[in-house]
Design a protein around this motif. Sequence first.
Motif, PDB file in Angstrom:
ATOM      1  N   GLY A 137     -10.358  10.447  -5.563  1.00  0.00           N
ATOM      2  CA  GLY A 137     -11.387   9.423  -5.443  1.00  0.00           C
ATOM      3  C   GLY A 137     -10.898   8.071  -4.944  1.00  0.00           C
ATOM      4  N   GLU A 138      -9.602   7.898  -4.808  1.00  0.00           N
ATOM      5  CA  GLU A 138      -9.036   6.613  -4.385  1.00  0.00           C
ATOM      6  C   GLU A 138      -9.036   6.497  -2.857  1.00  0.00           C
ATOM      7  N   GLN A 139      -9.085   5.254  -2.375  1.00  0.00           N
ATOM      8  CA  GLN A 139      -8.970   4.984  -0.950  1.00  0.00           C
ATOM      9  C   GLN A 139      -8.113   3.748  -0.753  1.00  0.00           C
ATOM     10  N   LYS A 140      -7.377   3.717   0.362  1.00  0.00           N
ATOM     11  CA  LYS A 140      -6.497   2.595   0.659  1.00  0.00           C
ATOM     12  C   LYS A 140      -6.545   2.299   2.150  1.00  0.00           C
ATOM     13  N   ASP A 141      -6.324   1.025   2.482  1.00  0.00           N
ATOM     14  CA  ASP A 141      -6.237   0.581   3.867  1.00  0.00           C
ATOM     15  C   ASP A 141      -4.829   0.089   4.146  1.00  0.00           C
ATOM     16  N   LEU A 142      -4.238   0.604   5.216  1.00  0.00           N
ATOM     17  CA  LEU A 142      -2.920   0.162   5.661  1.00  0.00           C
ATOM     18  C   LEU A 142      -3.082  -0.462   7.043  1.00  0.00           C
TER      19      LEU A 142
ATOM     20  N   VAL B 204       0.835  -1.204   0.000  1.00  0.00           N
ATOM     21  CA  VAL B 204       0.000   0.000   0.000  1.00  0.00           C
ATOM     22  C   VAL B 204       0.871   1.256   0.000  1.00  0.00           C
ATOM     23  N   LEU B 205       2.080   1.127   0.506  1.00  0.00           N
ATOM     24  CA  LEU B 205       3.000   2.266   0.598  1.00  0.00           C
ATOM     25  C   LEU B 205       3.808   2.444  -0.684  1.00  0.00           C
ATOM     26  N   ASN B 206       4.428   3.607  -0.805  1.00  0.00           N
ATOM     27  CA  ASN B 206       5.339   3.831  -1.921  1.00  0.00           C
ATOM     28  C   ASN B 206       6.579   2.945  -1.743  1.00  0.00           C
ATOM     29  N   GLN B 207       7.451   2.944  -2.714  1.00  0.00           N
ATOM     30  CA  GLN B 207       8.627   2.072  -2.705  1.00  0.00           C
ATOM     31  C   GLN B 207       9.518   2.313  -1.491  1.00  0.00           C
ATOM     32  N   GLU B 208       9.607   3.550  -1.036  1.00  0.00           N
ATOM     33  CA  GLU B 208      10.468   3.891   0.108  1.00  0.00           C
ATOM     34  C   GLU B 208       9.797   3.598   1.446  1.00  0.00           C
TER      35      GLU B 208
END
Length: 135
Positions: free
Chosen positions: A101-106, A88-92
């Motif tokens: 409009g996007e949603q993410k769960d971490l 879910v995170l960027n490469q770093e």
Amino acid sequence: MRRGARRPTALLLAAVLAGVAAPAAARIDWAKARLVTVTAVDYRFVPNRLVFRRGVPYRLHVVNRGKELHELHAPAFLTTAVIRNPAVLNQERTEIVLQPGEQKDLYLVPKRPGRYDMRCPDHDWAGMTGDITVK
């Protein structure tokens, strides 16, 4: 060492880190993760102050309701937590990037008490900042 060959120490370090992170995340009961929702709107986070307890699993639900790309950038916080789904995170592993409009769960477990900064690097100049406290 020939050109293009990988360094043995880098490979060993990657294997060790992968082996350490996987068992820690596997022992956590993620079904009991507490929900914390953050909404990114153009030029602010709602809420902009997050509080977590050390050792407790969370589902950080981040939603972009703005018209522009936004990031929840919190490297000092994210690099000290156990993360179940690092993709879910960027490469770093320093931020969550969201298109409009996007949603993410971490899924994460905070490990180190303290106060951490969070910001949208593209819009912090406009006040899109906040803080994270781990008790």
